[in-house]
Design a protein around this motif. Structure first.
Motif, short mmCIF file in Angstrom:
data_model
loop_
_atom_site.label_atom_id
_atom_site.label_comp_id
_atom_site.label_asym_id
_atom_site.label_seq_id
_atom_site.Cartn_x
_atom_site.Cartn_y
_atom_site.Cartn_z
N CYS A 35 0.82 -1.21 0.00
CA CYS A 35 0.00 0.00 0.00
C CYS A 35 0.86 1.26 0.00
O CYS A 35 0.57 2.21 -0.72
CB CYS A 35 -0.92 0.04 1.21
SG CYS A 35 -2.31 -1.09 1.14
N ARG A 41 -2.84 4.97 -3.32
CA ARG A 41 -3.09 4.68 -1.91
C ARG A 41 -4.15 5.61 -1.30
O ARG A 41 -5.08 5.16 -0.65
CB ARG A 41 -1.81 4.78 -1.09
CG ARG A 41 -2.02 4.38 0.37
CD ARG A 41 -0.81 4.69 1.21
NE ARG A 41 -0.64 6.09 1.47
CZ ARG A 41 -1.33 6.78 2.40
NH1 ARG A 41 -2.23 6.19 3.13
NH2 ARG A 41 -1.12 8.06 2.57
N GLN A 42 -4.03 6.89 -1.53
CA GLN A 42 -4.95 7.84 -0.90
C GLN A 42 -6.38 7.67 -1.40
O GLN A 42 -7.32 7.66 -0.61
CB GLN A 42 -4.48 9.28 -1.11
CG GLN A 42 -5.27 10.30 -0.32
CD GLN A 42 -5.15 10.09 1.19
OE1 GLN A 42 -4.08 9.78 1.71
NE2 GLN A 42 -6.25 10.27 1.89
N CYS A 44 -7.67 4.95 -2.61
CA CYS A 44 -8.11 3.66 -2.10
C CYS A 44 -8.58 3.81 -0.65
O CYS A 44 -9.63 3.30 -0.26
CB CYS A 44 -6.98 2.66 -2.19
SG CYS A 44 -7.36 1.03 -1.54
N LEU A 45 -7.79 4.52 0.14
CA LEU A 45 -8.15 4.76 1.54
C LEU A 45 -9.46 5.54 1.64
O LEU A 45 -10.35 5.19 2.41
CB LEU A 45 -7.03 5.51 2.26
CG LEU A 45 -7.29 5.89 3.71
CD1 LEU A 45 -7.58 4.66 4.57
CD2 LEU A 45 -6.11 6.68 4.26
N ARG A 62 -6.60 -1.49 3.48
CA ARG A 62 -6.89 -0.64 2.31
C ARG A 62 -6.21 0.69 2.54
O ARG A 62 -6.30 1.25 3.62
CB ARG A 62 -8.40 -0.38 2.14
CG ARG A 62 -9.26 -1.58 1.92
CD ARG A 62 -9.64 -1.89 0.48
NE ARG A 62 -9.89 -0.80 -0.41
CZ ARG A 62 -11.09 -0.32 -0.72
NH1 ARG A 62 -12.18 -0.78 -0.16
NH2 ARG A 62 -11.19 0.65 -1.59
N GLY A 63 -5.51 1.19 1.56
CA GLY A 63 -4.84 2.47 1.68
C GLY A 63 -3.76 2.49 2.75
O GLY A 63 -3.43 3.55 3.28
N ARG A 70 -8.73 2.24 10.24
CA ARG A 70 -9.70 3.09 9.53
C ARG A 70 -10.88 3.43 10.42
O ARG A 70 -11.38 4.55 10.40
CB ARG A 70 -10.16 2.41 8.24
CG ARG A 70 -9.08 2.32 7.19
CD ARG A 70 -9.60 1.86 5.84
NE ARG A 70 -10.40 0.65 5.90
CZ ARG A 70 -9.91 -0.59 5.84
NH1 ARG A 70 -8.62 -0.79 5.74
NH2 ARG A 70 -10.72 -1.63 5.87
N SER A 79 -8.90 11.24 7.78
CA SER A 79 -8.25 10.13 7.10
C SER A 79 -6.74 10.31 7.22
O SER A 79 -6.26 11.36 7.58
CB SER A 79 -8.66 10.08 5.62
OG SER A 79 -8.20 11.22 4.95
#
Length: 80
Positions: A35, A41-42, A44-45, A62-63, A70, A79
């Motif tokens: 990741c 990545r961002q 996805c997050l 994720r991310g 999360r 985030s």
């Protein structure tokens, strides 16, 4: 499938990112490492957090964050 998913580094390694691997530290570390080198990545997050804020559930890394990370970020209102 979203366009950004085609650019994800993990696109061919999805088995590392399922919800069962949280108990396996080696898989966790491998997923997080993937990741953090990913160009999407961002997004996805953000996608994962948006999905989880609607309530359908949490899953895997994720991310670069675990489901637990999360959830904590959502509770704090931000985030990574």
């Amino acid at each position: 499938m979203s366009e950004w998913r085609h650019r994800a580094v993990c696109r061919d390694q999805i088995e590392l990112f399922d919800q069962t691997f949280d108990v396996n530290r080696r898989h966790h570390d491998a997923a997080v490492a993937i990741c953090w080198q990913c160009p999407v990545r961002q997004v996805c997050l953000e996608d994962a957090m948006d999905y989880e804020m609607r309530g359908p559930g949490r899953f895997g890394v994720r991310g670069g964050l675990t489901a637990r990370d999360r959830e904590r970020a959502i509770r704090l209102g931000r985030s990574a």
